[in-house]
Enzyme design. Structure first.
Site, mmCIF file in Angstrom:
data_model
loop_
_atom_site.group_PDB
_atom_site.id
_atom_site.type_symbol
_atom_site.label_atom_id
_atom_site.label_comp_id
_atom_site.label_asym_id
_atom_site.label_seq_id
_atom_site.Cartn_x
_atom_site.Cartn_y
_atom_site.Cartn_z
ATOM 1 N N ARG A 172 0.795 -1.059 -0.223
ATOM 2 C CA ARG A 172 -0.013 -0.044 0.156
ATOM 3 C C ARG A 172 0.642 1.284 0.053
ATOM 4 O O ARG A 172 0.480 2.334 -0.197
ATOM 5 C CB ARG A 172 -0.885 0.032 1.274
ATOM 6 C CG ARG A 172 -2.031 -1.069 1.250
ATOM 7 C CD ARG A 172 -2.844 -1.022 2.576
ATOM 8 N NE ARG A 172 -3.178 0.078 3.187
ATOM 9 C CZ ARG A 172 -4.512 0.517 2.758
ATOM 10 N NH1 ARG A 172 -5.210 -0.164 2.143
ATOM 11 N NH2 ARG A 172 -4.909 1.765 3.113
ATOM 12 N N ARG A 176 9.900 5.729 -3.387
ATOM 13 C CA ARG A 176 10.105 6.643 -4.347
ATOM 14 C C ARG A 176 11.413 7.176 -4.296
ATOM 15 O O ARG A 176 12.155 7.308 -3.145
ATOM 16 C CB ARG A 176 9.248 7.928 -4.309
ATOM 17 C CG ARG A 176 7.794 7.561 -4.305
ATOM 18 C CD ARG A 176 7.098 9.185 -4.730
ATOM 19 N NE ARG A 176 5.748 8.830 -4.665
ATOM 20 C CZ ARG A 176 4.963 9.198 -3.877
ATOM 21 N NH1 ARG A 176 5.550 10.003 -2.705
ATOM 22 N NH2 ARG A 176 3.650 8.810 -3.673
ATOM 23 N N ARG A 249 -8.956 -6.281 13.662
ATOM 24 C CA ARG A 249 -8.210 -5.256 14.410
ATOM 25 C C ARG A 249 -8.957 -4.161 14.882
ATOM 26 O O ARG A 249 -9.953 -3.759 14.085
ATOM 27 C CB ARG A 249 -6.800 -4.540 13.860
ATOM 28 C CG ARG A 249 -5.836 -5.819 13.512
ATOM 29 C CD ARG A 249 -5.117 -6.443 14.571
ATOM 30 N NE ARG A 249 -4.364 -5.739 15.487
ATOM 31 C CZ ARG A 249 -3.858 -6.006 16.830
ATOM 32 N NH1 ARG A 249 -4.432 -7.209 17.145
ATOM 33 N NH2 ARG A 249 -3.101 -5.041 17.429
ATOM 34 N N ARG A 280 0.075 5.761 16.280
ATOM 35 C CA ARG A 280 0.156 7.102 15.475
ATOM 36 C C ARG A 280 -0.452 8.160 16.460
ATOM 37 O O ARG A 280 -1.205 7.889 17.303
ATOM 38 C CB ARG A 280 -0.092 7.171 14.223
ATOM 39 C CG ARG A 280 -1.509 6.580 13.931
ATOM 40 C CD ARG A 280 -1.600 6.457 12.177
ATOM 41 N NE ARG A 280 -2.864 5.712 12.083
ATOM 42 C CZ ARG A 280 -3.277 5.266 10.960
ATOM 43 N NH1 ARG A 280 -2.465 5.577 10.084
ATOM 44 N NH2 ARG A 280 -4.314 4.551 10.716
ATOM 45 N N GLU A 306 -3.703 6.692 18.968
ATOM 46 C CA GLU A 306 -4.307 5.529 18.285
ATOM 47 C C GLU A 306 -3.635 4.287 18.815
ATOM 48 O O GLU A 306 -2.305 4.054 18.885
ATOM 49 C CB GLU A 306 -4.053 5.713 16.864
ATOM 50 C CG GLU A 306 -5.196 4.902 16.231
ATOM 51 C CD GLU A 306 -5.212 5.160 14.621
ATOM 52 O OE1 GLU A 306 -5.026 6.409 14.206
ATOM 53 O OE2 GLU A 306 -5.049 4.320 13.853
ATOM 54 N N TYR A 354 -9.908 -5.163 2.982
ATOM 55 C CA TYR A 354 -9.327 -3.893 3.602
ATOM 56 C C TYR A 354 -9.636 -2.761 2.370
ATOM 57 O O TYR A 354 -8.665 -2.580 1.579
ATOM 58 C CB TYR A 354 -7.863 -4.084 3.878
ATOM 59 C CG TYR A 354 -7.265 -3.217 4.291
ATOM 60 C CD1 TYR A 354 -7.476 -1.864 4.830
ATOM 61 C CD2 TYR A 354 -5.607 -3.423 4.729
ATOM 62 C CE1 TYR A 354 -6.524 -0.906 5.420
ATOM 63 C CE2 TYR A 354 -4.927 -2.513 5.088
ATOM 64 C CZ TYR A 354 -5.315 -1.248 5.216
ATOM 65 O OH TYR A 354 -4.498 -0.473 6.066
ATOM 66 N N ASP A 356 -10.291 0.970 0.715
ATOM 67 C CA ASP A 356 -10.036 2.381 0.968
ATOM 68 C C ASP A 356 -11.377 2.939 0.546
ATOM 69 O O ASP A 356 -12.490 2.405 0.109
ATOM 70 C CB ASP A 356 -8.928 2.755 -0.026
ATOM 71 C CG ASP A 356 -7.512 2.539 0.542
ATOM 72 O OD1 ASP A 356 -7.238 2.492 1.940
ATOM 73 O OD2 ASP A 356 -6.688 2.529 -0.171
HETATM 74 N N1 UDP Z 1 3.321 0.806 7.927
HETATM 75 C C1 UDP Z 1 4.613 0.654 8.677
HETATM 76 N N2 UDP Z 1 4.896 2.149 8.939
HETATM 77 C C2 UDP Z 1 4.532 3.196 8.781
HETATM 78 C C3 UDP Z 1 3.117 3.253 8.073
HETATM 79 C C4 UDP Z 1 2.663 2.002 7.768
HETATM 80 O O1 UDP Z 1 5.033 -0.083 8.585
HETATM 81 O O2 UDP Z 1 4.856 4.270 9.347
HETATM 82 C C5 UDP Z 1 2.820 -0.256 7.137
HETATM 83 C C6 UDP Z 1 1.960 -1.009 8.257
HETATM 84 O O3 UDP Z 1 2.062 -2.497 8.086
HETATM 85 C C7 UDP Z 1 0.412 -0.634 7.884
HETATM 86 C C8 UDP Z 1 0.453 -0.549 6.298
HETATM 87 O O4 UDP Z 1 1.879 -0.114 6.059
HETATM 88 O O5 UDP Z 1 -0.454 -1.564 8.220
HETATM 89 C C9 UDP Z 1 -0.199 0.027 5.554
HETATM 90 O O6 UDP Z 1 -0.179 1.309 6.240
HETATM 91 P P1 UDP Z 1 -1.417 2.582 5.647
HETATM 92 O O7 UDP Z 1 -0.920 3.656 6.017
HETATM 93 O O8 UDP Z 1 -1.888 2.153 4.302
HETATM 94 O O9 UDP Z 1 -2.540 1.827 6.852
HETATM 95 P P2 UDP Z 1 -3.989 2.883 7.264
HETATM 96 O O10 UDP Z 1 -3.900 4.047 7.058
HETATM 97 O O11 UDP Z 1 -5.082 1.948 6.769
HETATM 98 O O12 UDP Z 1 -3.888 2.253 8.842
#
Ligand code: UDP
Length: 373
Positions: A172, A176, A249, A280, A306, A354, A356
């Site tokens: 996801r 870059r 979860r 976060r 969170e 999952y 979006d």
């Molecule tokens: N992820 C990570 N570090 C970060 C942010 C995301 O390892 O700082 C990984 C983590 O496994 C997460 C996945 O990337 O579940 C997808 O992140 P995304 O931000 O897409 O998740 P959401 O915003 O849906 O919680």
């Protein structure tokens, strides 16, 4: 004859989009939701002039022009671009993984040097065909970034070792070799001005909505009201967990209203070390640049810490755990669902996917096209 053409269970995005389409096609529609409010998990609540994303941060982004043209009928979007910051024991890194991240991690300056560093770490790890999230992550960005920015965060978020998680979760995130901090590879991105709740209210228009209704507790009564039912709740709950519960979860938020204008200088800061208990911190005002209608900075701020936890019956489900075990279990529920001729299962919970926001909207539009044809 039933009183309504459609009963829609759940006033989240899937339900609201379907309701809007069905009304537009001249159908009689009743929407019910067990919460006291509409908008499902995109619900935003006004606190001191700040739209607080009550069920977690939602940043709308899409490459789908049809979806963008659709949602922008119901809200004007601001120019918010998601650029989260990762905090690993007080060291800050740019996300998604890009030249700023690689420079801070390794001191590399050019894209060529960054690519060489990743390749060197990938080779040393000996991964050719990644089989799980850990191997996928290392083969995308190397071991250092995996250890500092992925492993701790992912294991807190999912409560499982990275070796037991599917690799699609990490794909996801963009990687870059440019200095672009935009978290998403999307043509269109933003936050609805006025909040998501207002956007969903605009979709629903004057559709009849009944809140605080527990559909599964009063299923027969409600089913009798309509010819067709669009169910957007958890598919396993619908069938009384007959094969056992699917894994989800859940997330708990600790919200604080602070008497200071700026807590962390960014909407999202991810705590990627294992030791910090939260995943976060969201500072909601930065989704809207922290200005009131007259352009003044708001003197206060709302933050949400969170915490991720394993879902159990009775909790709010947020993320389906899409691993092999649950895919098999979902398959069993799906077979049962196919026999429910009057019911359509949709959305993140109804399809155990999952999704979006844009994908949910695309799916609801497709479902409506098929239903209303
Ligand atoms: N992820 C990570 N570090 C970060 C942010 C995301 O390892 O700082 C990984 C983590 O496994 C997460 C996945 O990337 O579940 C997808 O992140 P995304 O931000 O897409 O998740 P959401 O915003 O849906 O919680």
């Amino acid at each position: 004859m039933a009183a309504y053409d459609y009963l829609i269970v759940g006033a989240g995005l899937f339900g609201a989009v379907f309701a809007e389409r069905a009304r537009k096609a001249g159908k009689k529609v009743l929407v019910i939701d067990k919460r006291p409010n509409i908008a499902g998990n995109v619900y935003t609540e006004d606190v001191e002039g700040i739209h607080v994303h009550k069920y977690g941060a939602h940043i709308f982004h899409t490459n789908n022009r049809k979806v963008w043209n659709y949602v922008t009928q119901f809200a004007e979007f601001n120019r918010f671009t998601n650029s989260p910051v990762a905090n690993f024991h007080g060291e800050l890194y740019s996300l998604p993984f890009n030249m700023y991240t690689f420079n801070k991690m390794w001191g590399v300056v050019t894209p060529e040097e960054a690519a060489a560093k990743i390749e060197e770490q990938r080779k040393a790890a000996g991964i050719t065909e990644p089989k799980n999230l850990e191997e996928q992550a290392i083969s995308l960005v190397g071991t250092d970034i995996y250890e500092k920015l992925i492993k701790g965060y992912t294991e807190k978020q999912w409560g499982r070792p990275c070796t037991e998680l599917p690799s699609f979760i990490i794909r996801r995130l963009p990687v870059r070799l440019t200095f672009d901090n935009n978290y998403f590879n999307a043509l269109f991105q933003g936050i609805p001005m006025g909040g998501y709740t207002k956007m969903v209210a605009n979709m629903l228009g004057d559709t009849e909505v009944r809140l605080n209704v527990d559909y599964l507790a009063e299923k027969e009564t409600y089913d009798a009201l309509a010819d067709r039912v669009i169910y957007t709740g958890p598919i396993d709950a619908y069938f009384g967990y007959t094969f056992g519960p699917l894994e989800y979860r859940s997330v708990r938020f600790e919200n604080e209203l602070l008497d200071q204008p700026n807590f962390q200088g960014n909407a999202a800061v991810n705590y990627t070390d294992r030791e910090t208990p939260w995943t976060r911190i969201i500072e909601h005002k930065w989704f809207e640049f922290g200005k009131d209608d007259d352009g003044n900075d708001l003197p206060k701020t709302v933050i949400s810490r969170e915490y991720s936890s394993e879902w159990k019956v009775g909790d709010e489900p947020y993320y389906p755990v899409n691993n092999e075990k649950n895919a098999a279990l979902y398959g069993e529920y799906k077979r049962l669902a196919e026999d429910e001729k009057k019911i359509v299962f949709g959305g993140r919970l109804g399809e155990y996917k999952y999704y979006d926001m844009d994908a949910v909207i695309a799916s609801a539009l497709a479902c409506a096209e098929q239903e209303l044809a």
